[in-house]
Write an enzyme that holds these catalytic residues in place. Structure first.
Site, PDB file in Angstrom:
ATOM      1  N   GLY A 208     -54.760-144.559   0.415  1.00  0.00           N
ATOM      2  CA  GLY A 208     -54.021-143.324   0.161  1.00  0.00           C
ATOM      3  C   GLY A 208     -52.658-143.573  -0.466  1.00  0.00           C
ATOM      4  O   GLY A 208     -51.813-142.686  -0.524  1.00  0.00           O
ATOM      5  N   LYS A 226     -37.919-142.119 -12.010  1.00  0.00           N
ATOM      6  CA  LYS A 226     -36.924-142.420 -10.968  1.00  0.00           C
ATOM      7  C   LYS A 226     -35.658-143.060 -11.554  1.00  0.00           C
ATOM      8  O   LYS A 226     -34.552-142.694 -11.178  1.00  0.00           O
ATOM      9  CB  LYS A 226     -37.543-143.349  -9.920  1.00  0.00           C
ATOM     10  CG  LYS A 226     -38.536-142.607  -9.025  1.00  0.00           C
ATOM     11  CD  LYS A 226     -39.257-143.551  -8.107  1.00  0.00           C
ATOM     12  CE  LYS A 226     -40.186-142.772  -7.182  1.00  0.00           C
ATOM     13  NZ  LYS A 226     -41.193-143.616  -6.550  1.00  0.00           N
TER      14      LYS A 226
END
Ligand SMILES: NC(=O)c1ccc[n+]([C@@H]2O[C@H](COP(=O)([O-])OP(=O)(O)OC[C@H]3O[C@@H](n4cnc5c(N)ncnc54)[C@H](OP(=O)(O)O)[C@@H]3O)[C@@H](O)[C@H]2O)c1
Length: 347
Positions: A208, A226
């Site tokens: 995940g 970012k």
């Protein structure tokens, strides 16, 4: 004090944040004198809710956990779009947690701009708006006297923006280097341990960590967004992720890893922002780092950032194996910083 929230985007982070509010309810009341109510929730396909009385969050979380739509909640269910909810809600603060759009940061930028222009305070963990429209949003928030915070956009709840803003007054940021993308770092670490890139990506998906389509991570787009957000906020750059000289990790082979290992080095995806006269130069590219580098021991899903300043030299911050709680905490801590500002009458 009663604080009313509208949460636009209620997936992993939104639900994690709501659970944190439930867990900390007593603490918020006792130590902060704060009663937090969620008065609106918007999703794209799982229903939306609006209420002036405050929603029963345990019930909302239960519905979603059981795969149901929020339409089943009752009279509070609405077909309003996110923007219409921002228009109609009585919330004091809008929390923007919709999906990242790496093309242009929309519709999150529009949601934030709209909420700020209505005088609401805003918190987000969505890096798109900071990477594409930070200065416009900051101007709107200042002109409206609204607060705007976004700690969760880089390294989850690790204080990066707050650190510079609150604890390093007067310091100029000269350059920034960081390992900012968990999936790439997880894959590179697994390859260092002898696994193929294909197996490492599948492993990251099974855990995940990586999306079904990990392109944003492996091609360096997430790291690019970012580093752009960091440069826009901390270095006063006016850039977008498209301005980043970007190379992802797709071209890294076992041979590249072995060659680095022969020199006692490791390959890491490094995002950087540096000054070149009046310009800021942004890069994302795989680098061979030596055992003397603070990035050498940043393994798996961990992240790290080194910020060089004029007055405080170089600071490195490491975030070890973050989980969803750390992102939810970013939103929680931003919310509390906004409350402090409201109480002290500052922006
Ligand atoms: N997960 C992390 O660890 C992490 C860490 C740092 C930052 N972030 C950022 O935090 C944000 C949320 O992440 P997440 O993991 O919670 O994502 P997510 O699980 O995919 O949830 C996104 C939510 O936004 C909703 N949404 C999307 N477009 C919308 C629209 N136009 N109007 C209203 N709702 C909309 C989705 O609705 P549907 O469910 O109906 O699609 C869903 O409820 C993202 O920007 C992400 O980049 C996440």
């Amino acid at each position: 004090m009663i604080l009313r929230l509208a949460i636009i985007g209620f997936g992993n982070v939104g639900q994690g944040f709501a659970r944190m509010l439930l867990d900390k309810r007593e603490w918020l009341l006792k130590t902060k004198g704060l009663d937090v109510e969620i008065v609106a929730i918007s999703t794209r396909s799982r229903g939306s809710l609006i209420s002036n009385r405050g929603l029963d969050i345990e019930r909302v979380l239960d519905l979603l956990a059981n795969g149901k739509s929020l339409d089943e909640y009752g009279d509070e269910a609405t077909e309003c779009t996110a923007r219409q909810i921002i228009d109609r809600t009585i919330a004091d603060m809008m929390i923007e947690l919709t999906t990242l759009n790496i093309e242009d940061g929309q519709p999150a930028t529009d949601h934030i701009s709209h909420a700020l222009s209505k005088g609401m305070d805003v918190v987000t963990a969505n890096k798109g708006p900071i990477a594409f429209a930070y200065h416009d949003l900051r101007t709107t928030s200042r002109s409206m006297g609204s607060r705007f915070r976004f700690e969760g956009t880089v390294m989850d709840g690790t204080p990066i923006f707050s650190l510079i803003e609150k604890t390093l007054p007067g310091c100029e940021v000269i350059d920034i280097r960081g390992i900012l993308n968990s999936t790439s770092n997880y894959v590179l670490t697994a390859m260092t341990n002898g696994r193929s890139m294909k197996d490492a990506v599948m492993e990251a998906q099974a855990k995940g960590i990586a999306e079904a389509d990990p392109t944003l991570d492996l091609e360096g787009w997430d790291a690019a967004a970012k580093i752009t957000a960091l440069a826009n906020v901390l270095m006063d750059a006016r850039m977008t992720p498209r301005d980043v000289d970007r190379t992802g990790i797709k071209g890294i082979t076992a041979e590249t890893m072995n060659e680095a290992a022969r020199q006692d080095n490791r390959i890491r995806l490094v995002a950087s922002a540096s000054r070149n006269n009046d310009d800021v130069v942004l890069r994302v590219k795989p680098e061979s780092v030596s055992s003397k580098s603070p990035f050498w021991s940043v393994n798996g899903t961990s992240s790290a950032i080194t910020i060089r300043t004029d007055l405080m030299g170089e600071l490195t911050i490491l975030e070890t194996d973050p989980e969803l709680t750390q992102t939810a905490y970013a939103v929680f801590s931003d919310m509390l910083h906004v409350v402090e500002s409201i109480r002290s009458g500052t922006l």
